[in-house]
Design a protein around this motif. Structure first.
Motif, PDB file in Angstrom:
ATOM      1  N   ALA A 110      16.680  20.896  18.352  1.00 21.17           N
ATOM      2  CA  ALA A 110      17.634  21.635  17.523  1.00 21.17           C
ATOM      3  C   ALA A 110      17.007  22.135  16.227  1.00 21.17           C
ATOM      4  N   ALA A 111      15.927  21.494  15.792  1.00 24.11           N
ATOM      5  CA  ALA A 111      15.165  21.930  14.608  1.00 24.11           C
ATOM      6  C   ALA A 111      16.054  22.078  13.374  1.00 24.11           C
ATOM      7  N   ARG A 112      16.892  21.069  13.138  1.00 28.04           N
ATOM      8  CA  ARG A 112      17.769  21.138  11.961  1.00 28.04           C
ATOM      9  C   ARG A 112      16.937  20.882  10.701  1.00 28.04           C
ATOM     10  N   PRO A 113      17.000  21.806   9.717  1.00 26.43           N
ATOM     11  CA  PRO A 113      16.136  21.697   8.531  1.00 26.43           C
ATOM     12  C   PRO A 113      16.638  20.663   7.535  1.00 26.43           C
ATOM     13  N   LEU A 114      15.855  20.446   6.498  1.00 31.56           N
ATOM     14  CA  LEU A 114      16.241  19.545   5.423  1.00 31.56           C
ATOM     15  C   LEU A 114      17.438  20.087   4.654  1.00 31.56           C
ATOM     16  N   GLY A 115      18.299  19.171   4.243  1.00 28.47           N
ATOM     17  CA  GLY A 115      19.348  19.501   3.301  1.00 28.47           C
ATOM     18  C   GLY A 115      18.856  19.277   1.888  1.00 28.47           C
ATOM     19  N   PRO A 116      19.609  19.739   0.897  1.00 28.74           N
ATOM     20  CA  PRO A 116      19.146  19.672  -0.493  1.00 28.74           C
ATOM     21  C   PRO A 116      18.840  18.276  -1.004  1.00 28.74           C
ATOM     22  N   THR A 117      19.502  17.252  -0.464  1.00 32.38           N
ATOM     23  CA  THR A 117      19.311  15.897  -1.000  1.00 32.38           C
ATOM     24  C   THR A 117      18.637  14.948  -0.017  1.00 32.38           C
ATOM     25  N   ASP A 118      18.161  15.452   1.116  1.00 35.64           N
ATOM     26  CA  ASP A 118      17.651  14.561   2.167  1.00 35.64           C
ATOM     27  C   ASP A 118      16.408  13.794   1.727  1.00 35.64           C
ATOM     28  N   ILE A 119      15.487  14.452   1.021  1.00 31.23           N
ATOM     29  CA  ILE A 119      14.282  13.745   0.589  1.00 31.23           C
ATOM     30  C   ILE A 119      14.629  12.693  -0.452  1.00 31.23           C
ATOM     31  N   ALA A 120      15.499  13.048  -1.379  1.00 31.62           N
ATOM     32  CA  ALA A 120      15.912  12.071  -2.395  1.00 31.62           C
ATOM     33  C   ALA A 120      16.576  10.868  -1.749  1.00 31.62           C
ATOM     34  N   THR A 121      17.398  11.109  -0.733  1.00 31.92           N
ATOM     35  CA  THR A 121      18.084  10.014  -0.035  1.00 31.92           C
ATOM     36  C   THR A 121      17.089   9.129   0.694  1.00 31.92           C
ATOM     37  N   ALA A 122      16.121   9.747   1.372  1.00 34.00           N
ATOM     38  CA  ALA A 122      15.118   8.971   2.114  1.00 34.00           C
ATOM     39  C   ALA A 122      14.249   8.152   1.165  1.00 34.00           C
ATOM     40  N   ALA A 123      13.888   8.736   0.030  1.00 31.06           N
ATOM     41  CA  ALA A 123      13.081   8.009  -0.948  1.00 31.06           C
ATOM     42  C   ALA A 123      13.859   6.830  -1.521  1.00 31.06           C
ATOM     43  N   ALA A 124      15.140   7.068  -1.818  1.00 30.48           N
ATOM     44  CA  ALA A 124      15.967   5.995  -2.381  1.00 30.48           C
ATOM     45  C   ALA A 124      16.120   4.844  -1.396  1.00 30.48           C
ATOM     46  N   ALA A 125      16.165   5.149  -0.102  1.00 26.87           N
ATOM     47  CA  ALA A 125      16.309   4.104   0.916  1.00 26.87           C
ATOM     48  C   ALA A 125      15.130   3.141   0.901  1.00 26.87           C
ATOM     49  N   LEU A 126      13.971   3.629   0.482  1.00 30.25           N
ATOM     50  CA  LEU A 126      12.782   2.775   0.376  1.00 30.25           C
ATOM     51  C   LEU A 126      12.591   2.207  -1.020  1.00 30.25           C
ATOM     52  N   GLY A 127      13.408   2.670  -1.971  1.00 30.03           N
ATOM     53  CA  GLY A 127      13.182   2.266  -3.357  1.00 30.03           C
ATOM     54  C   GLY A 127      11.933   2.876  -3.933  1.00 30.03           C
ATOM     55  N   VAL A 128      11.612   4.104  -3.476  1.00 32.05           N
ATOM     56  CA  VAL A 128      10.390   4.790  -3.874  1.00 32.05           C
ATOM     57  C   VAL A 128      10.749   5.974  -4.759  1.00 32.05           C
ATOM     58  N   GLU A 129       9.950   6.229  -5.781  1.00 28.70           N
ATOM     59  CA  GLU A 129      10.158   7.404  -6.620  1.00 28.70           C
ATOM     60  C   GLU A 129      10.062   8.662  -5.757  1.00 28.70           C
ATOM     61  N   GLU A 130      10.998   9.571  -5.956  1.00 26.45           N
ATOM     62  CA  GLU A 130      11.039  10.774  -5.125  1.00 26.45           C
ATOM     63  C   GLU A 130       9.733  11.565  -5.221  1.00 26.45           C
ATOM     64  N   ALA A 131       9.154  11.637  -6.404  1.00 23.52           N
ATOM     65  CA  ALA A 131       7.903  12.387  -6.562  1.00 23.52           C
ATOM     66  C   ALA A 131       6.779  11.778  -5.727  1.00 23.52           C
ATOM     67  N   ALA A 132       6.732  10.459  -5.621  1.00 21.20           N
ATOM     68  CA  ALA A 132       5.716   9.798  -4.799  1.00 21.20           C
ATOM     69  C   ALA A 132       5.951  10.081  -3.325  1.00 21.20           C
ATOM     70  N   TYR A 133       7.212  10.060  -2.920  1.00 25.03           N
ATOM     71  CA  TYR A 133       7.574  10.342  -1.536  1.00 25.03           C
ATOM     72  C   TYR A 133       7.161  11.764  -1.176  1.00 25.03           C
ATOM     73  N   ARG A 134       7.490  12.708  -2.054  1.00 22.85           N
ATOM     74  CA  ARG A 134       7.146  14.113  -1.804  1.00 22.85           C
ATOM     75  C   ARG A 134       5.632  14.312  -1.753  1.00 22.85           C
ATOM     76  N   ALA A 135       4.910  13.555  -2.559  1.00 28.77           N
ATOM     77  CA  ALA A 135       3.455  13.699  -2.585  1.00 28.77           C
ATOM     78  C   ALA A 135       2.849  13.452  -1.215  1.00 28.77           C
ATOM     79  N   VAL A 136       3.358  12.460  -0.496  1.00 33.44           N
ATOM     80  CA  VAL A 136       2.843  12.164   0.847  1.00 33.44           C
ATOM     81  C   VAL A 136       3.079  13.351   1.772  1.00 33.44           C
ATOM     82  N   LEU A 137       4.292  13.904   1.743  1.00 37.15           N
ATOM     83  CA  LEU A 137       4.614  15.031   2.623  1.00 37.15           C
ATOM     84  C   LEU A 137       3.765  16.247   2.280  1.00 37.15           C
ATOM     85  N   ILE A 138       3.542  16.468   0.992  1.00 36.18           N
ATOM     86  CA  ILE A 138       2.730  17.614   0.571  1.00 36.18           C
ATOM     87  C   ILE A 138       1.297  17.474   1.071  1.00 36.18           C
ATOM     88  N   VAL A 139       0.722  16.290   0.953  1.00 33.89           N
ATOM     89  CA  VAL A 139      -0.656  16.083   1.387  1.00 33.89           C
ATOM     90  C   VAL A 139      -0.770  16.181   2.907  1.00 33.89           C
TER      91      VAL A 139
END
Length: 280
Positions: free
Chosen positions: A20-49
């Motif tokens: 179905a290739a459903r894309p990210l919603g506006p808060t999905d990364i923030a929600t996923a990062a919060a679930a791990l207790g990880v700073e959103e910027a650190a979480y995004r850094a992994v995806l960017i790399v």
């Protein structure tokens, strides 16, 4: 060791890698990062790399992938298939295009010395670029179920990442931004050869530096990005999808706008670029 020439055996059923290739919603990364207790910027850094800030899905609905010939060699019992199953990692084996990587995957699926199960396990999938051979760590009983879930939605890709880093005990390193420790567990013991830890640290600093500065760039998500994408559509980029996810395709369009208006070509949307796009 045996050396098997490249060539398809009898026809095989190719696995489904488009969903179905459903894309990210506006808060999905923030929600996923919060679930791990990880700073959103650190979480995004992994995806960017891992995927250069690219979106979860290409325009044709397929995920970003890399087919790893050295993993295929390990999984098929040490049978060499030139270009598709090799003893050592070799960067030159990668295709320069997404379509080329899927062609390599399909050829591996059809080769009698590799086959679909090994081919899927030897590929890294989606935004977090998780190897299919790690499907069990992500909560899946078989690799095809893993791939189907990742193909269904960007949220499933984030969930697989969360499950994987949790199973590998990497959450504390990610929380603490201990990049060498995280890279060793996520990318393997040879991480330093590709400077993964340095890339993670640099990506984190870029995301942190961009936070709240009024500038949009790769890795940003949300309604401001969606508004940018609508503006790009109006400016003659109909292929831009309004998904609120600032990936490489959006950056490329921004760069073309900047070049056309004789602005610094950065791929990031500052005030002058926003004016050129009619956003302010």
């Amino acid at each position: 060791m045996p050396n098997v020439p490249v060539g398809a055996a009898e026809a095989v059923r190719l696995p489904t890698v488009v969903g179905a290739a459903r894309p990210l919603g506006p808060t999905d990364i923030a929600t996923a990062a919060a679930a791990l207790g990880v700073e959103e910027a650190a979480y995004r850094a992994v995806l960017i790399v891992e995927t250069g800030g690219r979106s979860a899905f290409r325009a044709d609905g397929r995920m970003p992938i890399l087919f790893e010939a050295h993993i295929a060699f390990r999984l098929n019992g040490g049978v060499t298939v030139p270009g598709l199953a090799e003893l050592r990692w070799d960067r030159s084996l990668y295709s320069s295009t997404a379509a080329g990587e899927y062609d390599r995957l399909n050829r591996a699926c059809q080769h009698r010395a590799i086959g679909p199960a090994v081919a899927l396990k030897a590929s890294s999938w989606g935004m977090p670029q998780i190897l299919g051979s790690n499907h069990a760590l992500c909560g899946f009983s078989d690799v095809e179920s893993f791939v189907r879930a990742m193909a269904d939605s960007a949220v499933a890709q984030l969930a697989a990442f969360n499950a994987f880093v949790t199973a590998r005990g990497l959450v504390p390193a990610l929380r603490g931004k201990r990049w060498s420790e995280f890279a060793r567990g996520y990318n393997g013991t040879d991480f330093a050869a590709n400077a993964y830890d340095e890339k993670l640290a640099a990506a984190y600093q870029r995301v942190r530096g961009a936070a709240g500065d009024g500038v949009l760039g790769i890795g940003d998500v949300g309604p401001d990005v969606a508004a940018l994408q609508r503006a790009l559509q109006r400016c003659g980029f109909p292929a831009i999808v309004e998904d609120g996810d600032f990936g490489r395709r959006t950056a490329n369009a921004v760069e073309q706008v900047q070049a056309g208006h004789r602005l610094p070509v950065t791929g990031r949307v500052d005030t002058r670029t926003a004016i050129a796009l009619g956003l302010v």
